[in-house]
Design a protein around this motif. Structure first.
Motif, PDB file in Angstrom:
ATOM      1  N   GLU A  46       0.848  -1.191   0.000  1.00 47.54           N
ATOM      2  CA  GLU A  46       0.000   0.000   0.000  1.00 47.54           C
ATOM      3  C   GLU A  46       0.878   1.233   0.000  1.00 47.54           C
ATOM      4  O   GLU A  46       1.786   1.352   0.804  1.00 47.54           O
ATOM      5  N   ARG A  47       0.606   2.141  -0.924  1.00 46.72           N
ATOM      6  CA  ARG A  47       1.359   3.400  -0.960  1.00 46.72           C
ATOM      7  C   ARG A  47       0.650   4.422  -0.094  1.00 46.72           C
ATOM      8  O   ARG A  47      -0.575   4.503  -0.081  1.00 46.72           O
ATOM      9  N   GLN A  48       1.450   5.204   0.582  1.00 46.90           N
ATOM     10  CA  GLN A  48       0.875   6.292   1.349  1.00 46.90           C
ATOM     11  C   GLN A  48       0.361   7.325   0.351  1.00 46.90           C
ATOM     12  O   GLN A  48       0.995   7.627  -0.640  1.00 46.90           O
ATOM     13  N   GLY A  49      -0.814   7.860   0.595  1.00 46.40           N
ATOM     14  CA  GLY A  49      -1.373   8.863  -0.292  1.00 46.40           C
ATOM     15  C   GLY A  49      -2.186   8.261  -1.430  1.00 46.40           C
ATOM     16  O   GLY A  49      -2.693   8.973  -2.262  1.00 46.40           O
ATOM     17  N   ARG A  50      -2.350   6.955  -1.468  1.00 49.76           N
ATOM     18  CA  ARG A  50      -3.149   6.308  -2.514  1.00 49.76           C
ATOM     19  C   ARG A  50      -4.592   6.789  -2.387  1.00 49.76           C
ATOM     20  O   ARG A  50      -5.108   6.981  -1.294  1.00 49.76           O
ATOM     21  N   ARG A  51      -5.236   6.997  -3.537  1.00 52.81           N
ATOM     22  CA  ARG A  51      -6.615   7.499  -3.546  1.00 52.81           C
ATOM     23  C   ARG A  51      -7.571   6.503  -2.907  1.00 52.81           C
ATOM     24  O   ARG A  51      -7.513   5.313  -3.162  1.00 52.81           O
ATOM     25  N   ARG A  52      -8.442   7.023  -2.100  1.00 55.02           N
ATOM     26  CA  ARG A  52      -9.490   6.226  -1.499  1.00 55.02           C
ATOM     27  C   ARG A  52     -10.751   6.358  -2.349  1.00 55.02           C
ATOM     28  O   ARG A  52     -10.893   7.313  -3.100  1.00 55.02           O
ATOM     29  N   PRO A  53     -11.709   5.447  -2.249  1.00 57.75           N
ATOM     30  CA  PRO A  53     -12.897   5.509  -3.090  1.00 57.75           C
ATOM     31  C   PRO A  53     -13.633   6.850  -3.021  1.00 57.75           C
ATOM     32  O   PRO A  53     -14.171   7.298  -4.004  1.00 57.75           O
ATOM     33  N   GLY A  54     -13.655   7.512  -1.911  1.00 61.07           N
ATOM     34  CA  GLY A  54     -14.369   8.779  -1.784  1.00 61.07           C
ATOM     35  C   GLY A  54     -13.519  10.003  -2.067  1.00 61.07           C
ATOM     36  O   GLY A  54     -13.931  11.130  -1.821  1.00 61.07           O
ATOM     37  N   ALA A  55     -12.336   9.805  -2.610  1.00 58.92           N
ATOM     38  CA  ALA A  55     -11.406  10.927  -2.788  1.00 58.92           C
ATOM     39  C   ALA A  55     -11.932  11.986  -3.745  1.00 58.92           C
ATOM     40  O   ALA A  55     -11.727  13.175  -3.530  1.00 58.92           O
ATOM     41  N   LEU A  56     -12.625  11.578  -4.810  1.00 61.26           N
ATOM     42  CA  LEU A  56     -13.175  12.569  -5.741  1.00 61.26           C
ATOM     43  C   LEU A  56     -14.182  13.467  -5.042  1.00 61.26           C
ATOM     44  O   LEU A  56     -14.183  14.673  -5.228  1.00 61.26           O
ATOM     45  N   ALA A  57     -15.024  12.882  -4.229  1.00 56.80           N
ATOM     46  CA  ALA A  57     -16.018  13.680  -3.516  1.00 56.80           C
ATOM     47  C   ALA A  57     -15.363  14.554  -2.459  1.00 56.80           C
ATOM     48  O   ALA A  57     -15.766  15.691  -2.246  1.00 56.80           O
ATOM     49  N   ALA A  58     -14.323  14.052  -1.808  1.00 60.80           N
ATOM     50  CA  ALA A  58     -13.666  14.789  -0.730  1.00 60.80           C
ATOM     51  C   ALA A  58     -12.990  16.060  -1.209  1.00 60.80           C
ATOM     52  O   ALA A  58     -12.854  17.018  -0.472  1.00 60.80           O
ATOM     53  N   GLY A  59     -12.550  16.088  -2.468  1.00 62.59           N
ATOM     54  CA  GLY A  59     -11.836  17.252  -2.985  1.00 62.59           C
ATOM     55  C   GLY A  59     -12.716  18.272  -3.669  1.00 62.59           C
ATOM     56  O   GLY A  59     -12.226  19.145  -4.374  1.00 62.59           O
ATOM     57  N   ALA A  60     -14.026  18.188  -3.477  1.00 68.08           N
ATOM     58  CA  ALA A  60     -14.950  19.081  -4.182  1.00 68.08           C
ATOM     59  C   ALA A  60     -14.637  20.546  -3.934  1.00 68.08           C
ATOM     60  O   ALA A  60     -14.671  21.358  -4.849  1.00 68.08           O
ATOM     61  N   ASN A  61     -14.314  20.899  -2.697  1.00 67.23           N
ATOM     62  CA  ASN A  61     -14.047  22.311  -2.417  1.00 67.23           C
ATOM     63  C   ASN A  61     -12.852  22.820  -3.201  1.00 67.23           C
ATOM     64  O   ASN A  61     -12.854  23.952  -3.675  1.00 67.23           O
ATOM     65  N   SER A  62     -11.819  21.990  -3.365  1.00 68.20           N
ATOM     66  CA  SER A  62     -10.647  22.461  -4.099  1.00 68.20           C
ATOM     67  C   SER A  62     -10.978  22.665  -5.574  1.00 68.20           C
ATOM     68  O   SER A  62     -10.468  23.585  -6.205  1.00 68.20           O
ATOM     69  N   ARG A  63     -11.843  21.831  -6.148  1.00 67.81           N
ATOM     70  CA  ARG A  63     -12.250  22.015  -7.542  1.00 67.81           C
ATOM     71  C   ARG A  63     -13.072  23.282  -7.687  1.00 67.81           C
ATOM     72  O   ARG A  63     -12.900  24.043  -8.632  1.00 67.81           O
ATOM     73  N   GLU A  64     -13.950  23.499  -6.758  1.00 67.95           N
ATOM     74  CA  GLU A  64     -14.752  24.723  -6.792  1.00 67.95           C
ATOM     75  C   GLU A  64     -13.854  25.947  -6.600  1.00 67.95           C
ATOM     76  O   GLU A  64     -14.058  26.974  -7.245  1.00 67.95           O
ATOM     77  N   ASP A  65     -12.848  25.814  -5.752  1.00 66.04           N
ATOM     78  CA  ASP A  65     -11.884  26.910  -5.565  1.00 66.04           C
ATOM     79  C   ASP A  65     -11.112  27.189  -6.847  1.00 66.04           C
ATOM     80  O   ASP A  65     -10.836  28.345  -7.163  1.00 66.04           O
ATOM     81  N   GLN A  66     -10.752  26.129  -7.598  1.00 60.79           N
ATOM     82  CA  GLN A  66     -10.046  26.318  -8.862  1.00 60.79           C
ATOM     83  C   GLN A  66     -10.879  27.170  -9.817  1.00 60.79           C
ATOM     84  O   GLN A  66     -10.363  28.072 -10.461  1.00 60.79           O
ATOM     85  N   ILE A  67     -12.154  26.864  -9.907  1.00 62.67           N
ATOM     86  CA  ILE A  67     -13.047  27.637 -10.777  1.00 62.67           C
ATOM     87  C   ILE A  67     -13.145  29.065 -10.257  1.00 62.67           C
ATOM     88  O   ILE A  67     -13.014  30.031 -11.005  1.00 62.67           O
ATOM     89  N   GLN A  68     -13.328  29.199  -8.974  1.00 63.00           N
ATOM     90  CA  GLN A  68     -13.451  30.511  -8.336  1.00 63.00           C
ATOM     91  C   GLN A  68     -12.184  31.354  -8.513  1.00 63.00           C
ATOM     92  O   GLN A  68     -12.259  32.546  -8.775  1.00 63.00           O
ATOM     93  N   ASN A  69     -11.018  30.736  -8.392  1.00 56.81           N
ATOM     94  CA  ASN A  69      -9.762  31.480  -8.406  1.00 56.81           C
ATOM     95  C   ASN A  69      -9.156  31.683  -9.794  1.00 56.81           C
ATOM     96  O   ASN A  69      -8.340  32.576  -9.980  1.00 56.81           O
ATOM     97  N   ASN A  70      -9.518  30.849 -10.766  1.00 56.15           N
ATOM     98  CA  ASN A  70      -8.909  30.926 -12.089  1.00 56.15           C
ATOM     99  C   ASN A  70      -9.796  31.542 -13.164  1.00 56.15           C
ATOM    100  O   ASN A  70      -9.305  31.931 -14.213  1.00 56.15           O
ATOM    101  N   LEU A  71     -11.097  31.582 -12.901  1.00 50.73           N
ATOM    102  CA  LEU A  71     -12.033  32.084 -13.906  1.00 50.73           C
ATOM    103  C   LEU A  71     -12.726  33.341 -13.398  1.00 50.73           C
ATOM    104  O   LEU A  71     -13.023  33.459 -12.214  1.00 50.73           O
ATOM    105  N   LEU A  72     -12.991  34.243 -14.314  1.00 50.00           N
ATOM    106  CA  LEU A  72     -13.611  35.520 -13.947  1.00 50.00           C
ATOM    107  C   LEU A  72     -15.044  35.586 -14.464  1.00 50.00           C
ATOM    108  O   LEU A  72     -15.377  34.952 -15.471  1.00 50.00           O
TER     109      LEU A  72
END
Length: 177
Positions: A7-33
């Motif tokens: 097992e590698r440390q940092g390996r994606r868990r099944p819920g990882a896509l859902a867990a990072g939702a805020n960072s994706r929304e932040d990307q849109i918020q911070n990169n797009l006008l």
């Protein structure tokens, strides 16, 4: 005998896509006008950077939509920006309806340094090449099939990679629905 990888440390868990939702929304918020441009265009006055901002966001939106059903392409941030609106803002430059001289009002000294050493891709005042937007449009076609007509106007001949992405878009849309 099968070999089991540790097992590698940092390996994606099944819920990882859902867990990072805020960072994706932040990307849109911070990169797009909200006007449809992106922060790269605002700082560098180059549609090259508009495409550079949009391409990975669209790729990620396709992956997330297929994996979770969440539509980040049409997601509107609290600043009223969205990937879809930024693609629409870019289309008139890609069709040639609007022209743009690249880097003329760049706020980034590095752009002037590149131009000073005559780096060909960074010539201040060079016209934006609409063909450069073909890949971004092809990615966005997954969410907006109407972009197919625009893509056809840009293709004097079918580019293998682009045509393949278009086929994948059709398959992905049909499989997902």
């Amino acid at each position: 005998m099968a070999c089991r990888l540790p097992e590698r440390q940092g390996r994606r868990r099944p819920g990882a896509l859902a867990a990072g939702a805020n960072s994706r929304e932040d990307q849109i918020q911070n990169n797009l006008l909200p006007d449809g441009s992106g922060i790269g265009f605002a700082e560098r006055d180059a549609l090259h950077y508009q495409l550079y901002n949009l391409e990975p966001l669209i790729k990620l939106a396709v992956i997330i939509q297929r994996a979770t059903g969440k539509d980040y392409y049409h997601y509107v941030g609290t600043n009223k920006a969205s990937i879809a609106h930024c693609v629409e803002w870019t289309v008139p430059f890609i069709t040639g309806e609007l022209q743009h001289a690249e880097y003329v009002h760049s706020k980034v000294p590095f752009d002037r340094q590149r131009a000073a050493i005559k780096e060909s891709a960074y010539k201040i005042g060079a016209d934006f090449n609409p063909q450069a937007g073909l890949y971004m449009l092809t990615l966005a076609e997954y969410f907006q099939p109407s972009l197919h007509k625009v893509i056809l106007t840009l293709q004097p001949e079918i580019h293998r990679g682009i045509a393949f992405i278009q086929v994948l878009n059709k398959v992905r849309r049909n499989v997902h629905t």
